[in-house]
Design a protein around this motif. Structure first.
Motif, PDB file in Angstrom:
ATOM      1  N   MET A  96      23.954  49.205  27.701  1.00  0.00           N
ATOM      2  CA  MET A  96      24.754  48.385  28.612  1.00  0.00           C
ATOM      3  C   MET A  96      25.937  49.221  29.091  1.00  0.00           C
ATOM      4  SD  MET A  96      26.498  44.667  27.995  1.00  0.00           S
ATOM      5  CE  MET A  96      27.598  45.109  26.666  1.00  0.00           C
ATOM      6  N   ARG A  97      26.191  49.180  30.400  1.00  0.00           N
ATOM      7  CA  ARG A  97      27.383  49.843  30.943  1.00  0.00           C
ATOM      8  C   ARG A  97      28.273  48.805  31.591  1.00  0.00           C
ATOM      9  NH1 ARG A  97      27.391  53.256  35.150  1.00  0.00           N
ATOM     10  NH2 ARG A  97      25.362  52.675  36.027  1.00  0.00           N
ATOM     11  N   GLY A  98      29.546  48.984  31.476  1.00  0.00           N
ATOM     12  CA  GLY A  98      30.465  48.053  32.105  1.00  0.00           C
ATOM     13  C   GLY A  98      31.639  47.776  31.207  1.00  0.00           C
ATOM     14  N   PRO A  99      32.353  46.689  31.405  1.00  0.00           N
ATOM     15  CA  PRO A  99      32.171  45.745  32.516  1.00  0.00           C
ATOM     16  C   PRO A  99      32.713  46.320  33.818  1.00  0.00           C
ATOM     17  CG  PRO A  99      34.104  45.163  31.237  1.00  0.00           C
ATOM     18  CD  PRO A  99      33.505  46.364  30.571  1.00  0.00           C
ATOM     19  N   TRP A 100      31.998  46.065  34.914  1.00  0.00           N
ATOM     20  CA  TRP A 100      32.431  46.564  36.215  1.00  0.00           C
ATOM     21  C   TRP A 100      32.863  45.411  37.116  1.00  0.00           C
ATOM     22  CZ3 TRP A 100      32.927  51.007  34.453  1.00  0.00           C
ATOM     23  CH2 TRP A 100      31.899  51.815  33.949  1.00  0.00           C
ATOM     24  N   GLY A 101      33.592  45.783  38.148  1.00  0.00           N
ATOM     25  CA  GLY A 101      33.963  44.836  39.206  1.00  0.00           C
ATOM     26  C   GLY A 101      35.191  44.020  38.877  1.00  0.00           C
ATOM     27  N   ASN A 102      35.589  43.239  39.879  1.00  0.00           N
ATOM     28  CA  ASN A 102      36.740  42.348  39.676  1.00  0.00           C
ATOM     29  C   ASN A 102      36.243  41.091  38.951  1.00  0.00           C
ATOM     30  OD1 ASN A 102      35.362  40.971  41.662  1.00  0.00           O
ATOM     31  ND2 ASN A 102      36.977  41.058  43.180  1.00  0.00           N
ATOM     32  N   SER A 103      36.962  40.008  39.050  1.00  0.00           N
ATOM     33  CA  SER A 103      36.543  38.769  38.383  1.00  0.00           C
ATOM     34  C   SER A 103      36.932  37.616  39.295  1.00  0.00           C
ATOM     35  CB  SER A 103      37.254  38.653  37.040  1.00  0.00           C
ATOM     36  OG  SER A 103      38.647  38.513  37.274  1.00  0.00           O
ATOM     37  N   TYR A 104      36.673  36.414  38.849  1.00  0.00           N
ATOM     38  CA  TYR A 104      37.195  35.283  39.612  1.00  0.00           C
ATOM     39  C   TYR A 104      38.722  35.333  39.526  1.00  0.00           C
ATOM     40  CZ  TYR A 104      32.421  33.719  39.931  1.00  0.00           C
ATOM     41  OH  TYR A 104      31.076  33.662  40.215  1.00  0.00           O
ATOM     42  N   PRO A 105      39.416  34.775  40.517  1.00  0.00           N
ATOM     43  CA  PRO A 105      40.879  34.983  40.607  1.00  0.00           C
ATOM     44  C   PRO A 105      41.677  34.021  39.722  1.00  0.00           C
ATOM     45  CG  PRO A 105      40.132  33.735  42.496  1.00  0.00           C
ATOM     46  CD  PRO A 105      38.903  34.032  41.679  1.00  0.00           C
ATOM     47  N   PHE A 106      41.625  34.240  38.420  1.00  0.00           N
ATOM     48  CA  PHE A 106      42.223  33.276  37.492  1.00  0.00           C
ATOM     49  C   PHE A 106      43.739  33.144  37.655  1.00  0.00           C
ATOM     50  CE2 PHE A 106      38.146  34.353  35.600  1.00  0.00           C
ATOM     51  CZ  PHE A 106      37.634  33.077  35.438  1.00  0.00           C
ATOM     52  N   GLU A 107      44.403  34.235  38.048  1.00  0.00           N
ATOM     53  CA  GLU A 107      45.860  34.135  38.249  1.00  0.00           C
ATOM     54  C   GLU A 107      46.157  33.145  39.370  1.00  0.00           C
ATOM     55  OE1 GLU A 107      48.678  35.001  36.714  1.00  0.00           O
ATOM     56  OE2 GLU A 107      47.255  35.524  35.125  1.00  0.00           O
ATOM     57  N   LEU A 108      45.395  33.332  40.461  1.00  0.00           N
ATOM     58  CA  LEU A 108      45.574  32.437  41.616  1.00  0.00           C
ATOM     59  C   LEU A 108      45.193  30.994  41.281  1.00  0.00           C
ATOM     60  CD1 LEU A 108      45.614  32.722  45.049  1.00  0.00           C
ATOM     61  CD2 LEU A 108      43.256  32.035  44.634  1.00  0.00           C
TER      62      LEU A 108
END
Lengths: 279, 359
Positions: A96-108
């Protein structure tokens, strides 16, 4: 910094068949040592590459929440890699490689109502999101949580035991639906996701919508969200372009100047309106 | 900082030996009628007069490169690096391309360790272009036939010798250690000859067209019929991407020895002109037509790369023109884009109301 092309070694701890068509399986992956699990930090919405030596690699959204011990992926059998994955037995070692990418915008999303709209097997990273939001240490930081989740038939809904439990939970309002009831005792609502969303009619005031589903569902969901008053900057979607590296080098997943792997996979509808529809 | 010396052509081997003792050296070599980049051990192998068909990127980003090996379990590919990498005879366009590739591979949240281990401590010995080709347009992409950007040392051919000038501290240090005692300084006549070669080369290039409006024009042309016409002149063969010094896309594949569990995971140059490049397992393809793909190529080089890294992903080497099987000419494309942009009112790129597909 570790070599980002080297997969971490993980063990397939459990394999669960998710649907009647038996082409969706959930893989619970465990690290060999607790330290490796601890240093695998991710936020819901991120993805990882699964790797089988001699077969290759492919990216999938992480379906488990960060608080869960195993890393969960739900994968549909569609091509060479996913077929090889489906043929594995519990106990198999994969990478397994990662974690990649952004995420859902929990701060917002903090302090806001959250509306989650999903169809079919795209529910994976949204399951991660729901478990994350329902965490008692976190629940009070967010407003009302409304979930509309549908599939062709009851047998095609993911994570059945869990969503059944959520139906009676006071912490969220979950409406499950199927395209056709065909005599099954559960769920009770017949209808397509966009139509059911219209009936549920969550308020857009101080709210954010997260939408994942097949193209046709997405297409008909946008007008409903617009009707309900959701502005494009408060609607978030997750893209799934073909990719090879996950770190913005291989050039496969660009949509205009953005790379789905490192600038996404989560984009606001407002951002997408400014990008070419090459996804 | 800059020092210059004279290297008589028969003495080039002294420079090459100094290079090979410290570096893994790559340079242009004639192979079956083409001039390609190869590892070199001596000066006799070098074909410094010819135009290099393959670009110098291969010295730092080989066409096929092992990411890991496996035999039941994974092993990190051995770095294979006993020495840092050097290139001799990089034309100024190619030398500059390495700086652009470094923006992709060497910067950002995730750097690329394979690029890094070859690019770190590398030495680039440029060779000025005394006779630019008809397909060359480095002057239109912000550099020129003797531009030093990306080179540590620049060679100028003055007939029976090269004038070598250091362009960076690294280049200066190398020349000082390589030519400790027997330095031959260029005479005034040599320097005059070098100057002459430079002005002659500049004069031979096509007058500078102005491509500064390309990006603005592209922003208006997403839906233009121009792309249908441009696609008609392209085979989608992707040769341009393999020859291009700034194309960096790659595929990843596993290669297992038949009947064993032993193999390697490799990355291989890939091209966005292939329909498979974006085709998903479901069958969905975000760029299903040749038109979509040639538009991607032009947009990536002259718009997206500018958005992400501040300059175009093109150095004007002209290989994609010179070696295209059907005479596709990117200069003509850019001119048409500018002209079409002038005729088109402002329009936001991809103003579609329909978000088709999202996971």
């Amino acid at each position: 910094m570790p070599n980002p092309y080297l997969p971490l070694s993980v063990k397939v701890e459990r394999i669960s068949i998710e649907n009647d068509a038996r082409d969706l399986k959930t893989f619970d992956l465990a690290f060999g040592d607790a330290g490796a699990r601890k240093s695998f930090h991710f936020t819901p919405g991120q993805f990882g590459f699964l790797s089988i030596l001699g077969v290759g690699e492919a990216p999938f959204g992480i379906a488990s929440a960060p608080s869960e011990e195993t890393i969960k992926y739900t994968v549909k059998r569609v091509g060479t890699f996913t077929t090889a994955l489906h043929e594995l037995e519990p106990g198999a070692s994969i990478g397994m490689r990662g974690p990649w990418g952004n995420s859902y915008p929990f701060e917002l999303m903090k302090g806001k109502d959250i509306v989650i709209v999903s169809g079919g097997f795209s529910f994976t990273t949204l399951r991660s999101t729901i478990v994350y939001l329902l965490d008692p240490s976190r629940r009070s930081q967010f407003g009302k949580l409304t979930v509309v989740y549908g599939a062709r038939s009851a047998g095609e809904l993911l994570y059945k035991d869990e969503i059944k439990a959520w139906e009676s939970s006071p912490d969220l309002s979950l409406r499950l639906c199927v395209d056709r009831l065909d005599g099954a005792p559960w769920p009770e609502t017949e209808g397509l996701v966009p139509n059911v969303l219209k009936q549920v009619a969550p308020s857009a005031a101080n709210a954010v919508a997260l939408v994942c589903g097949p193209p046709v569902m997405i297409r008909f969901t946008h007008p409903v969200l617009e009707l309900l008053g959701f502005k494009p900057e408060n609607v978030f979607l997750s893209l799934e372009n073909r990719m090879k590296c996950g770190i913005g080098k291989c050039g496969h997943c660009n949509v205009g100047p953005k790379y789905v792997c490192k600038d996404g996979p989560v984009f606001s509808y407002k951002e997408l309106l400014r990008l070419p529809t090459e996804y | 900082m800059s020092s210059s010396l004279r290297i008589a052509k028969p003495d080039l081997d002294q420079l090459v030996s100094a290079l090979t003792s410290r570096y893994r050296l790559f340079g242009p070599v004639d192979v079956d009628g083409s001039t390609v980049l190869r590892e070199v051990k001596s000066a006799d192998e070098l074909a410094l007069g010819a135009a290099l068909d393959g670009s110098v990127k291969a010295a730092f980003f080989p066409q096929t490169e092992t990411l890991l090996t496996y035999d039941g379990t994974v092993s990190e590919a051995p770095s294979g690096r006993d020495k840092p990498t050097a290139v001799i005879g990089a034309r100024p366009c190619d030398a500059r391309s390495l700086l652009l590739l470094d923006k992709v591979f060497g910067t950002g949240k995730y750097w690329d360790p394979l690029w890094q281990r070859r690019h770190d401590d590398s030495l680039v010995i440029g060779l000025g272009c005394s006779a630019p080709l008809e397909t060359c347009f480095c002057n239109l992409m912000g550099s020129g036939p003797f531009d030093a950007e990306g080179s540590d040392i620049m060679l100028t051919d003055i007939g029976d010798a090269f004038v070598a000038e250091s362009c960076t501290d690294k280049g200066e240090r190398f020349l000082k250690t390589a030519y400790k005692s027997q330095v031959q300084r260029p005479s005034q006549a040599d320097l005059d000859k070098a100057g002459e070669a430079r002005s002659k080369a500049l004069a031979s290039l096509a007058p500078a067209a102005n491509y500064s409006g390309v990006k603005t024009a592209l922003a208006k042309l997403w839906d233009s019929a121009l792309w249908d016409e441009i696609a008609l002149g392209c085979l989608s063969c992707g040769a341009c991407a393999y020859l291009c010094p700034t194309c960096h896309c790659f595929d990843v594949q596993d290669e297992t020895a038949p009947g064993t569990q032993q193999g390697r995971r490799v990355r291989i140059w890939d091209t966005c002109q292939s329909a498979l490049f974006t085709k998903e397992a479901s069958g969905h393809n975000p760029r299903p037509s040749a038109k979509d793909r040639i538009r991607q190529r032009v947009m990536h080089k002259f718009s997206y790369f500018v958005d992400n890294y501040g300059e175009a992903a093109c150095v004007g080497c002209g290989r994609c023109i010179r070696l295209c099987p059907v005479d596709f000419d990117v200069r003509v494309v850019l001119e048409r884009v500018i002209a079409e942009g002038r005729r088109t009112k402002d329009k936001e790129r991809g103003t579609k109301k329909d978000v088709r597909h999202a996971g």
